[in-house]
Every structure is written in structure tokens, then in C-alpha cells.
Design a protein around this motif. Structure first.
Motif, mmCIF file in Angstrom:
data_model
loop_
_atom_site.group_PDB
_atom_site.id
_atom_site.type_symbol
_atom_site.label_atom_id
_atom_site.label_comp_id
_atom_site.label_asym_id
_atom_site.label_seq_id
_atom_site.Cartn_x
_atom_site.Cartn_y
_atom_site.Cartn_z
ATOM 1 N N SER A 50 0.839 -1.198 0.000
ATOM 2 C CA SER A 50 0.000 0.000 0.000
ATOM 3 C C SER A 50 0.873 1.246 0.000
ATOM 4 O O SER A 50 2.028 1.202 0.431
ATOM 5 N N PRO A 51 0.323 2.368 -0.472
ATOM 6 C CA PRO A 51 -1.028 2.531 -1.043
ATOM 7 C C PRO A 51 -1.079 2.026 -2.484
ATOM 8 O O PRO A 51 -0.124 2.191 -3.240
ATOM 9 N N ASP A 52 -2.200 1.410 -2.819
ATOM 10 C CA ASP A 52 -2.377 0.844 -4.150
ATOM 11 C C ASP A 52 -3.632 1.431 -4.794
ATOM 12 O O ASP A 52 -4.739 1.065 -4.428
ATOM 13 N N PRO A 53 -3.459 2.342 -5.759
ATOM 14 C CA PRO A 53 -4.638 2.937 -6.396
ATOM 15 C C PRO A 53 -5.486 1.914 -7.149
ATOM 16 O O PRO A 53 -6.659 2.163 -7.425
ATOM 17 N N TYR A 54 -4.896 0.756 -7.461
ATOM 18 C CA TYR A 54 -5.669 -0.295 -8.111
ATOM 19 C C TYR A 54 -6.500 -1.095 -7.101
ATOM 20 O O TYR A 54 -7.369 -1.887 -7.488
ATOM 21 N N GLY A 55 -6.188 -0.936 -5.830
ATOM 22 C CA GLY A 55 -6.951 -1.599 -4.780
ATOM 23 C C GLY A 55 -6.716 -3.091 -4.679
ATOM 24 O O GLY A 55 -7.540 -3.820 -4.120
ATOM 25 N N GLN A 57 -3.252 -4.594 -4.018
ATOM 26 C CA GLN A 57 -2.048 -4.911 -3.236
ATOM 27 C C GLN A 57 -1.226 -6.031 -3.892
ATOM 28 O O GLN A 57 -0.667 -6.897 -3.216
ATOM 29 N N ASP A 94 -5.752 1.729 -0.136
ATOM 30 C CA ASP A 94 -5.516 2.722 -1.192
ATOM 31 C C ASP A 94 -4.934 4.031 -0.673
ATOM 32 O O ASP A 94 -4.784 4.986 -1.420
ATOM 33 N N LYS A 95 -4.587 4.062 0.621
ATOM 34 C CA LYS A 95 -4.016 5.278 1.212
ATOM 35 C C LYS A 95 -2.724 4.935 1.941
ATOM 36 O O LYS A 95 -2.539 3.807 2.396
#
Length: 396
Positions: A50-55, A57, A94-95
Motif C-alpha cells: 500500500s497505497p495501491d490505487p488499483y486496490g 495490493q 488505497d491510502k
């Protein structure tokens, strides 16, 4: 062009209850991460992915759900009458945020076994065959947990025939005692009911005035009636997690409830405290089909409960929220108690999306205040992988 090397950190990947997490011994962490702060948070974020903008991981150990985006740090306890200090970090997906504000009841089931295997429990406290009693200090909330860990031939027994809804395969049973579970969250004054009421009118913009039981036990939790927000209590994940309007509603309830509970001063602060409080909705018993296709009969349960975790409906039930459910159910007049039929009780079996769970608690009144000395439930735990996690050396 120079490229940073990858570093190796000793770690163990463990399922505890219906969650999974990466476990570390404090002494094995890089020096900068052995103390709380930005370096530790950055390291854990990189481990989990994380953070992963694709959600998803994909580039880390996380599993893209709140139940699988978790970290644990253990060390020999510095407190009298305790074996191990247990610190839990809930990693946002995502953060770039690690929430240290609460415990994970599910991973608590794995703390005792990991502590034994990692040499953090004195050898004279571990029987050759029998049950090891591991005394855990939960550092996030300042509470004691006692884990009863089965031991065979001097080693932790992980296999067995104990079945836990939400976990596919059976394993060895680990009984957990949450001692004096009313959470001493900062700003909550240590009171089980921070507003002083068993039921409050919670005014939520865009939703209306909701009856709510707000309790500090296991983890700060806001309970509302399912019917009041348009649900039946039989919902599974897809019914809510695919509904952006519903997710916004639950977050609004959570933020306004957090203010009423004294956990935050303004609703804007809720975004920086994602792990707590939890929001759950309750309903009387009803027939439904669980996420595995198993039929749950109204006769099998005392009430139905669905709970939100990190902005999504949980696939089963958080262990700490189960403590809150058991505690609230034991106190006549709370929404949880009323959904279960009211009256005095020392245990409840509730229906959740994956099946059912039993939790016990005994409540008494002391000087006009409700007190619960202990909440008890059974979970299981199993090591999935052990060795090292690797992260780029410039990650923290």
C-alpha cells in the motif's frame, strides 16, 4: 544508475480467525522501524503493498481486503504477569496510512501461538502436552487477553477439528479471554457507554435520527437497527459493498458516531481513524443463506449482525466486534440485547455473512455503571508461511 537493493526482514504469515496478517518480532525489524513513527509505517505499507490505487495490493503481502491487510509486532512483555506485548497495525489499502487505534480480535488468536514459536514465552510456561496459557498485553488499547493454546509434544498444535464459519478448513481451537474489555480509548473516558446511555438518538445528515447503541468493548462500536437503514440483517457482502451510496451512508454514520463517542472532535478527523469505531447493524433472527451456500435457520441464532470494517461490509465478523456484540447482548436494553429478544443472558450466537458465531460475556452493575469483567470466544490460527519478506531498501 544505482538501484536500491532489496532487504530481508524475518516474518511469518499467519491466519488468525477469519483474518490474515504478517507477524514480526520487534527485535527483527530494521532499527528505524523498531520505534513508532513514519519509518515503521512506511516499512509496513511497503510490506503489505500500500497505497495501491488499483486496490489489489499485488506488489505486497496484502489481500486487498480489510481482513488481509494487517500487521502484528510482538515483543517480550515489560509488564508484570504478562508474557508478550502485542501491537496491531491495520494497513489502509488505497491510502498511505497505518491505523494503530484498535485491536484485531481475529489475529489475537494467533498471537499466543506465534509468541510460543518465536521464543517470546518462557519455556517453563509451556507444557509438553496440554494447553499453554499465554498472557498478552494488547498495546493498542491497553488491555489483557489470555490465549489458551493447545500444545502437543512441546510444539503449538495447529491442526484439529474445530470449525469456524468464514474459514474453509478445520483447525485446533484457541480459546480467548478478553479481560475487562471496555476499551480505554483516548477521549472516551474509559466508560463502556461514553454517552452515558444504552441507546441514543444519533442525528445523521442525509439519513435522519437513528437509535444507536455506542459501546466501548473489544473495540468502539456503533450499533443501529437494520430496519432503520433499509436492511434486514440477512445481507451478504455484494448487497452493500457494490453500493456506493450505502458505503457513504455507513461512513457518515461512523463519523458522526465517533464524535458522539468522544473519539474525535470533528467529523473530518474520521478519515484518519479508519479502523475505529466500527458500525454494525442488528436484526432479530431470520432464515438466510450464508456466503458459502450454507443455510442458516432463524432457530440457529439469537440475532443477526452485519458489521463494516475499513469502509466495507466484513465477510464474517471481526473478533473485537464479536466482543462488543457479546458485551452489549449481556446488558438489558441495548439494541443488541433487544434484537436478541431482551432480558438477561450470558452468551449469544449471532448470524453473520459467513455463518454463525457464539460469544459469551457476563455483565454486572457497579455504582450505576455497567461492567463486564471478561468476554470469551473461540477462534483458530495457522501459520501459512514463514521466512523473510523483502522490500526495497529505500522504502522507509
Amino acid at each position: 544508475m544505482a538501484h536500491p537493493a532489496q532487504i530481508k526482514i524475518p516474518a511469518t504469515y499467519i491466519r488468525g480467525g477469519t483474518s490474515k496478517g504478517v507477524f514480526f518480532r520487534l527485535q527483527d525489524l530494521p532499527l528505524a522501524a523498531q520505534v513508532p513513527g513514519s519509518a515503521r509505517d512506511a516499512m509496513l505499507l511497503r510490506v503489505i503493498g500500500s497505497p495501491d490505487p488499483y486496490g489489489k495490493q499485488i506488489d505486497g503481502m496484502g489481500g486487498a481486503t480489510s481482513s488481509t491487510s494487517k500487521t502484528v509486532i510482538l515483543s517480550k512483555s515489560t509488564r508484570a504477569d504478562h508474557d508478550v506485548d502485542y501491537l496491531f497495525g491495520q494497513v489502509a489499502i488505497d491510502k498511505a496510512f497505518v491505523d494503530w487505534s484498535g485491536n484485531c480480535g481475529n489475529l489475537s488468536a494467533a498471537v499466543g501461538s506465534f509468541a510460543i514459536s518465536a521464543g517470546l514465552v518462557e519455556a517453563d510456561r509451556i507444557p509438553q502436552n496440554g494447553v499453554a496459557v499465554v498472557r498478552i498485553w494488547q498495546s493498542n488499547i491497553g488491555k489483557t487477553i489470555i490465549a489458551h493454546v493447545p500444545v502437543t509434544n512441546g510444539e503449538v498444535q495447529e491442526t484439529g477439528d474445530f470449525e469456524l464459519d468464514g474459514v474453509t478448513f478445520p483447525a485446533a481451537e484457541v480459546q480467548l479471554e478478553f479481560i475487562d474489555p471496555a476499551a480505554d480509548e483516548e477521549g472516551a473516558g474509559g466508560s463502556m457507554f461514553p454517552t452515558g446511555n444504552l441507546v441514543d438518538d444519533l442525528d445523521v445528515p442525509g439519513v435522519g435520527v437513528l437509535k444507536a447503541t455506542m459501546i466501548n468493548a473489544g473495540i468502539p462500536t456503533i450499533f443501529v437497527n437494520a430496519e432503520a437503514i433499509g436492511y434486514t440483517g440477512t445481507e451478504l457482502q455484494d448487497a452493500i459493498n457494490g453500493d456506493a451510496k450505502a458505503l457513504t451512508m455507513f461512513e457518515t454514520i461512523r463519523a458522526h458516531g465517533a464524535v458522539r463517542m468522544g473519539l474525535i472532535k470533528h467529523i473530518d478527523e474520521a478519515a484518519q481513524r479508519q479502523h475505529t469505531p466500527k458500525v454494525a447493524f442488528v436484526a432479530p433472527p431470520a432464515d438466510y443463506v450464508s456466503s458459502s451456500g450454507k443455510a442458516v435457520s432463524a432457530n440457529d441464532v439469537d440475532l443477526l449482525v452485519r458489521a463494516m470494517s475499513m469502509g466495507k461490509l466484513h465477510h464474517a465478523m471481526m473478533g473485537t466486534a464479536a466482543v462488543a456484540i457479546g458485551t452489549a447482548a449481556a446488558i438489558p436494553g441495548t439494541l443488541v440485547n433487544l434484537a436478541a429478544g431482551g432480558g438477561e443472558r450470558t452468551a449469544v450466537r449471532f448470524g453473520h455473512p459467513s455463518g454463525t458465531l457464539r460469544v459469551g460475556a457476563e455483565a454486572t452493575q457497579l455504582n450505576g455503571e455497567w461492567v463486564v469483567k471478561k468476554a470469551i470466544m473461540s477462534r483458530s490460527a495457522r501459520v501459512l508461511m514463514e521466512g523473510w519478506v523483502r522490500i526495497p531498501a529505500d522504502s522507509f
